[in-house]
Design a protein around this motif. Sequence first.
Motif, short mmCIF file in Angstrom:
data_model
loop_
_atom_site.label_atom_id
_atom_site.label_comp_id
_atom_site.label_asym_id
_atom_site.label_seq_id
_atom_site.Cartn_x
_atom_site.Cartn_y
_atom_site.Cartn_z
N GLY A 1 84.70 31.48 37.32
CA GLY A 1 83.59 31.30 37.33
C GLY A 1 82.36 30.75 36.20
O GLY A 1 81.90 29.12 36.16
N GLU A 2 83.00 31.27 35.49
CA GLU A 2 82.75 30.13 33.70
C GLU A 2 83.28 29.31 33.41
O GLU A 2 82.21 28.08 33.00
CB GLU A 2 82.99 31.45 32.51
N LEU B 1 88.40 32.09 29.98
CA LEU B 1 87.12 32.54 30.51
C LEU B 1 87.67 32.13 32.38
O LEU B 1 88.64 32.20 33.05
CB LEU B 1 85.65 30.86 30.73
N MET C 1 74.42 27.11 25.26
CA MET C 1 75.39 26.03 24.76
C MET C 1 74.77 24.85 25.84
O MET C 1 74.14 23.52 25.76
CB MET C 1 76.73 25.56 25.24
N ILE D 1 85.22 30.63 22.05
CA ILE D 1 85.25 31.53 23.08
C ILE D 1 86.01 32.10 22.58
O ILE D 1 86.52 33.58 22.63
CB ILE D 1 84.67 31.33 24.25
N GLY E 1 80.92 27.24 35.80
CA GLY E 1 79.53 27.12 35.46
C GLY E 1 79.42 26.34 34.04
O GLY E 1 78.11 25.77 33.97
N MET E 2 80.37 26.87 33.24
CA MET E 2 80.04 25.53 31.99
C MET E 2 79.87 23.90 32.48
O MET E 2 78.98 23.87 31.11
CB MET E 2 80.70 25.70 30.85
N GLN F 1 82.20 20.95 25.39
CA GLN F 1 82.73 22.35 26.38
C GLN F 1 84.43 22.53 26.28
O GLN F 1 84.49 23.63 25.73
CB GLN F 1 82.84 21.91 28.02
N THR G 1 79.92 35.77 27.31
CA THR G 1 79.91 34.68 27.74
C THR G 1 78.85 33.60 28.76
O THR G 1 78.68 31.99 28.43
CB THR G 1 81.57 34.42 28.34
N TRP G 2 78.53 34.33 29.32
CA TRP G 2 77.41 33.66 29.97
C TRP G 2 76.32 32.80 29.08
O TRP G 2 75.46 32.07 29.27
CB TRP G 2 76.96 34.26 31.18
N ILE H 1 76.19 32.63 26.41
CA ILE H 1 77.29 31.27 25.58
C ILE H 1 76.64 29.80 26.54
O ILE H 1 76.01 29.06 25.68
CB ILE H 1 78.07 31.94 25.15
N ILE H 2 77.56 29.96 27.36
CA ILE H 2 77.04 29.21 28.01
C ILE H 2 75.86 28.60 28.24
O ILE H 2 75.60 27.35 28.26
CB ILE H 2 77.66 29.27 29.56
N GLY I 1 84.03 24.52 23.11
CA GLY I 1 83.02 25.69 23.34
C GLY I 1 84.06 26.63 23.72
O GLY I 1 83.91 27.65 23.13
#
Lengths: 237, 97
Positions: A46-47, A43, B9, A68, A50-51, A61, B2-3, B5-6, A64
């Motif tokens: 930012g991801e 990831l 979630m 991913i 962001g999560m 998380q 990925t975004w 998925i985020i 997840g």
Amino acid sequence: MDYEEKEEKKMQIRDGFVAGSPIVIGYLPIAIAYGVLAKQAGLSLGEITGMSLLVFAGAAQFMGAGMIGLGVSAMEIIIATFVLNFRHFVMSLSFINQIKHYSLKVKFPLALGLTDETFSVSSIYRKQVNQSYGYYFYGTIFLTSYLSWVFGSFLGGILGEIIPEALSQSMGVALYAMFIALLVPSVRKQKRIIWISATAMVSNFLLSPEIGQGWGIVVGTLVGGLIGVFVLEEENA
Amino acid sequence: MTWFIILGMALVTAIPRVIPAYIVDLVQFPEWVNKWLQAIPYAALGALIFPGILSVTPDRPYVALAAGGVAILLSWLRVHVILVVFSAILTVLFFTI
């Protein structure tokens, strides 16, 4: 603003900091570990951050980010997240019932920021509900927890493993110790509460290998709570 | 992707969290349900503590149990939660280093 009102708000915020500080201590190392793992899973910074900003749920998380990295399908990840986090529905129902008389404007952000930890602390500190500006108390707990979670993940994402492994493993016990420190005084005050918690523990322990960690906590919490209907003393909060 | 998925979630996490904010005002719970909801924190704490605490030191569960024991003892003696947390951390650290 009235001087006295200002003092009351300040006091609630200060109490919120104190009550929320164990969460911060517990969250920082875990959030950093999440940032490190998510980065290894591929990831972007930012991801990763962001999560944390958008999901704000530790175990989900970790899961997840790991999924991913393994290239699991979006649908599976989202469903697994739902299952793992469904316990927050039960906790939210209990917490919102506690702060029933607050306006929706207050209830909504608090519900959104509900985690195992913010819920545990806020539901054990009940007296603030009826104090003036009590929502500043709860708001401070939720906001400091949220910010430390987001900040920790960001740190983990840029710096990598900044905490030595022995220390980070040791700090992994922090949130469990906090849960214990929240529960024990309640048991001491009202011994019968132990039946509620013990039932939940045993149910979760027996069920989670069969139905998974997420449902194990949900069912354990509901069954344990049901014992409370019979053993809990009438509360005039 | 990925975004996506985020965001997914985020939605499935947020919706169950906020629904109670809307329904608690709409329904009048009978007394036993109120009691049930009051007991939920104690039950949730139980379910969160055990067996989760064993995963802190997966290869040596007795270390986590010792730290848990220290936490129980100190909080029974009314030690402040912050000190309880630090003592538990030190207990694990003691066995780890």
